[in-house]
Design an enzyme around this catalytic site. Structure first.
Site, PDB file in Angstrom:
ATOM      1  N   ASP A  42       0.868  -1.183   0.000  1.00 16.76           N
ATOM      2  CA  ASP A  42       0.000   0.000   0.000  1.00 16.76           C
ATOM      3  C   ASP A  42       0.901   1.227   0.000  1.00 16.76           C
ATOM      4  O   ASP A  42       1.357   1.662   1.040  1.00 16.76           O
ATOM      5  CB  ASP A  42      -0.897  -0.048   1.242  1.00 16.76           C
ATOM      6  N   GLU A  61      -0.300  10.585   1.095  1.00 16.48           N
ATOM      7  CA  GLU A  61      -1.678  10.087   0.993  1.00 16.48           C
ATOM      8  C   GLU A  61      -2.169   9.580   2.334  1.00 16.48           C
ATOM      9  O   GLU A  61      -3.314   9.804   2.736  1.00 16.48           O
ATOM     10  CB  GLU A  61      -1.741   8.966  -0.063  1.00 16.48           C
ATOM     11  N   GLU A  62      -1.279   8.878   3.037  1.00 15.93           N
ATOM     12  CA  GLU A  62      -1.674   8.207   4.282  1.00 15.93           C
ATOM     13  C   GLU A  62      -2.036   9.180   5.406  1.00 15.93           C
ATOM     14  O   GLU A  62      -2.574   8.778   6.420  1.00 15.93           O
ATOM     15  CB  GLU A  62      -0.542   7.277   4.755  1.00 15.93           C
ATOM     16  N   HIS A 107      -1.761  -1.893   6.010  1.00 17.51           N
ATOM     17  CA  HIS A 107      -1.507  -1.103   7.228  1.00 17.51           C
ATOM     18  C   HIS A 107      -0.899  -1.944   8.351  1.00 17.51           C
ATOM     19  O   HIS A 107      -1.124  -1.688   9.534  1.00 17.51           O
ATOM     20  CB  HIS A 107      -2.760  -0.347   7.702  1.00 17.51           C
TER      21      HIS A 107
HETATM   22 ZN    ZN Z   1      -3.185   3.317  -0.131  1.00 16.95          ZN
END
Ligand code: ZN
Length: 346
Positions: free
Chosen positions: A177, A206-207, A317
């Site tokens: 991710d 982004e996170e 995650h």
């Molecule tokens: Zn992502």
């Protein structure tokens, strides 16, 4: 370089949100042979542009370069590092992880430690220790030695997980991710032949709130936006189908809606038609928690029709995740097929 090799290199690199330098360098060199120009914007997004016909539609593909991780917060007198979390990290996965502290002087190995369970009180043993009760042990004798080793407040800390093939087409690694989205985007740019102008954007941060996509989309102001990201593969014990219906090995997922985006119906139609005409298996998904870069792209200026193609991935995650290279390959095919069809739909 084939998709798996690109993914391996990207996965092993450090890119804790806001500290994407290493990934950005790789993205620049991987995109360069397949685009007309590569630019970096003021926030650090990397933008590869493949120029199309004059006045043709502008397409923005987005895959985020950053990953969840930690930052050095304080160094104790005894030489232990306390840390802040960057992005959505579950405290339960932190204890006893092997990590790398990325200092200006080089990489340091460390372990996330806690008070030994033997001497924890009864109630401490029953609950999850929160991140602020944990620390990183780099073997320093004291604060001074830790500083001499190169540790500074704000240094990024990543999980120490190396990419590995575990099955015929299954791989495990760090930060899939969204390094798999980045790898898919690079591969798609390699194969794409279109009259549209395509912007392949490796986004930052982004996170922590889809930040890079916000500024990149403002600058580009595309006619259509497609985010390439991962989605939860829920085909593991203890998950009911209604909670996470997407499965590994069944092809890319075309998203209908998540917490930040209701995919534009024309984009959904385009993606489904592209999949069906090219016999690419796909899955549909809705009601997702969280969101992707497409949420911000869609709200740019007067609005941009946007959608998401996701690669099913288990254990996102967490320090390591698992995915099928076949799904990634099919996501490349779907991305290429869809972008090539855009002139007929927009
Ligand atoms: Zn992502």
């Amino acid at each position: 370089m084939v998709l798996a090799e690109t993914l391996e290199k990207l996965s092993n690199a450090c890119g804790v949100a806001g500290r994407e330098e290493e990934v950005r360098g790789l993205m620049k060199s991987f995109l360069k042979p397949h685009v007309d120009e590569v630019n970096e914007d003021k926030l650090g997004n990397i933008i590869g542009i493949k120029k199309g016909k004059k006045n043709a539609s502008k397409v923005m593909l987005a895959a985020h370069m950053d990953e969840i991780g930690l930052l050095v917060k304080t160094i104790s007198k005894e030489g232990f590092i306390q840390f802040a979390k960057i992005g959505g990290i579950d405290d339960r996965i932190l204890l006893a992880q092997k990590v790398i502290v990325y200092t200006e002087k080089g990489l340091l190995d460390g372990i996330i430690g806690s008070k030994p369970p033997h001497i924890q009180k009864e109630e401490e043993r029953k609950r999850v220790l929160t991140y602020d009760e944990l620390f990183i042990d780099i073997g320093a004798e004291n604060q001074e030695q830790a500083k001499k080793m190169g540790v500074k407040i704000g240094d990024p800390v990543g999980f120490d997980i190396k990419f590995a093939k575990v099955g015929k087409n299954i791989v495990i690694g760090k930060a899939f991710d969204d390094r798999v989205g980045c790898a898919v985007m690079i591969e798609a740019m390699k194969r794409l032949k279109t009259e549209c102008t395509v912007y392949a954007v490796g986004t930052v941060q982004e996170e922590v709130g889809l930040r890079g996509a916000t500024t990149a989309a403002f600058g580009i102001y595309p006619d259509i936006g497609i985010a390439l990201d991962v989605t939860i593969a829920g085909d593991v014990p203890g998950v009911r189908e209604v909670e996470a219906p997407i499965k590994l090995g069944k092809g890319p997922s075309i998203e209908i809606a998540d917490m930040g985006l209701i995919a534009h119906p024309k984009v959904v139609r385009l993606l489904i038609d592209a999949a069906e005409e090219n016999k690419i298996p796909y899955q549909l998904e809705t009601g997702l928690p969280g969101s992707t870069d497409a949420a911000r792209i869609s709200l740019t200026r007067e609005g941009v029709p946007s959608g998401v193609i996701s690669i099913p991935t288990r254990y996102i995650h967490s320090p390591s995740s698992l995915l099928s290279l076949e799904d990634a390959e099919k996501t490349v095919k779907l991305t290429v097929a869809a972008v090539q069809k855009i002139p007929k739909y927009f």
